[in-house]
Design an enzyme around this catalytic site. Structure first.
Site, short mmCIF file in Angstrom:
data_model
loop_
_atom_site.label_atom_id
_atom_site.label_comp_id
_atom_site.label_asym_id
_atom_site.label_seq_id
_atom_site.Cartn_x
_atom_site.Cartn_y
_atom_site.Cartn_z
N ASP A 1 0.90 -0.92 0.29
CA ASP A 1 -0.21 -0.10 0.19
C ASP A 1 0.74 0.74 0.08
OD1 ASP A 1 0.87 -0.08 3.15
OD2 ASP A 1 -0.99 -0.05 3.48
N SER A 2 2.37 0.60 0.44
CA SER A 2 2.93 1.87 -0.08
C SER A 2 2.96 2.59 -1.60
CB SER A 2 4.71 1.49 -0.25
OG SER A 2 5.24 0.41 -0.69
N ASP B 1 -0.62 -6.08 -0.07
CA ASP B 1 -1.33 -5.44 0.98
C ASP B 1 -2.88 -5.26 0.94
OD1 ASP B 1 1.04 -4.66 3.25
OD2 ASP B 1 1.22 -3.40 1.83
N LYS C 1 -0.86 -9.78 3.14
CA LYS C 1 -0.61 -8.84 4.58
C LYS C 1 -1.65 -7.21 4.96
CE LYS C 1 3.13 -5.51 4.26
NZ LYS C 1 2.35 -4.66 4.92
N GLU D 1 -1.36 -5.25 8.89
CA GLU D 1 -0.35 -4.13 9.68
C GLU D 1 -1.88 -4.57 11.34
OE1 GLU D 1 -0.07 -0.27 8.71
OE2 GLU D 1 1.00 -0.52 7.27
N GLU E 1 9.40 -3.78 11.03
CA GLU E 1 8.98 -2.28 10.48
C GLU E 1 9.72 -1.38 11.87
OE1 GLU E 1 7.46 1.06 7.53
OE2 GLU E 1 6.65 -0.77 7.86
#
Length: 267
Positions: A45-46, A84, A113, A115, A182
């Site tokens: 999602d970056s 993501d 993925k 978070e 991270e």
């Protein structure tokens, strides 16, 4: 190169072979990567920041992630594709989380993925139960930067350190096959890596994880800002700028197009 699987990821931890992972957001990049020995592609999602121009990742939608995952998957890379889950696509309830994870798999990802720490345990369990592999992500979690007080190193206090350890163990117990750590301190990442049976992937957390991941724009020197933990292996920004400027010069001076670039009628 044969298709990389979840089993390959886990095996690399036991054989102590470092795992390599990079982001990719489009077909051309994924096609180039497919001819390398990279282990995994993260459709991150970056992309919100490095492709779409947002200030953070919060504006990225499921539609964005599905579109870019499809683009990467069309390159048919042998690398494990991890996509993501964007902000608010999995936090509301487990039913919508499973549905959205399934949409990313249908778009071509091999795993998803998400978070978060122990608070995501039930969500991870539900997605794994649906047959979808899940990669966890702890430490600096960009989707939660507002709550964290900005983009900062996590683990400065004993409470934060203990929570990171607890989060990693809870996520492993919930069924994640791998864990991204991270922007935390190297000793914390090392402790987590030693405690877990699943592979850890570091970004800004030192050399002791089982693998590393970078944003490809940072690696290629394309980012407007490169974080301290990233390394640029080439300055593509300069190379591209030089190419564009040379094109402008050639056009203005009638040096392009040349004869090989067009066709003339035969007389």
């Amino acid at each position: 190169m044969k298709k990389v699987t979840i089993r390959d990821f886990i095996k690399k931890k036991s054989t102590k072979e470092k795992i390599t992972m990079l982001t990719a957001y489009d077909y051309p990049t994924a096609k180039i990567i497919s001819n390398t020995g990279l282990d995994s592609i993260l459709v991150g999602d970056s992309l919100g920041m490095v492709v779409l121009g947002y200030a953070n990742t919060l504006n990225v939608t499921m539609r964005d992630m599905i579109s870019h995952t499809r683009a990467v998957a069309r390159a048919n890379p042998p690398q494990l594709i991890v996509a993501d889950m964007p902000f608010l696509s999995y936090e509301i309830d487990t039913k919508s989380a499973v549905k959205n994870a399934g949409l990313l798999v249908k778009a071509g990802s091999d795993a998803i993925k998400l978070e978060g720490g122990e608070e995501m345990k039930d969500t991870v369990k539900a997605i794994v139960k649906a047959g979808i592999p899940v990669m966890g992500h702890i430490g600096l979690t960009p989707q939660r930067f507002l709550r964290l007080g900005g983009f900062r190193t996590i683990g400065k206090t004993k409470q934060e350190e203990d929570q990171l350890i607890k989060d990693s163990l809870e996520l492993e117990d919930a069924g994640v096959f791998s864990l991204v750590i991270e922007n935390t301190y190297v000793d914390i990442a090392k402790r987590i890596t030693e405690k877990l049976n699943i592979p850890t992937i570091c970004i800004g957390a030192g050399p002791y994880c089982d693998g590393q991941v970078l944003v490809i724009n940072d690696l290629l020197g394309l980012s407007e800002f490169t974080p301290y933990f990233a390394k640029s292996y080439v300055n593509l920004k300069e190379i591209i700028s030089n190419a564009i400027n040379q094109y402008i010069i050639d056009v203005k001076n009638n040096k392009f197009p040349e004869k090989q670039h067009y066709k003339e009628r035969e007389s």
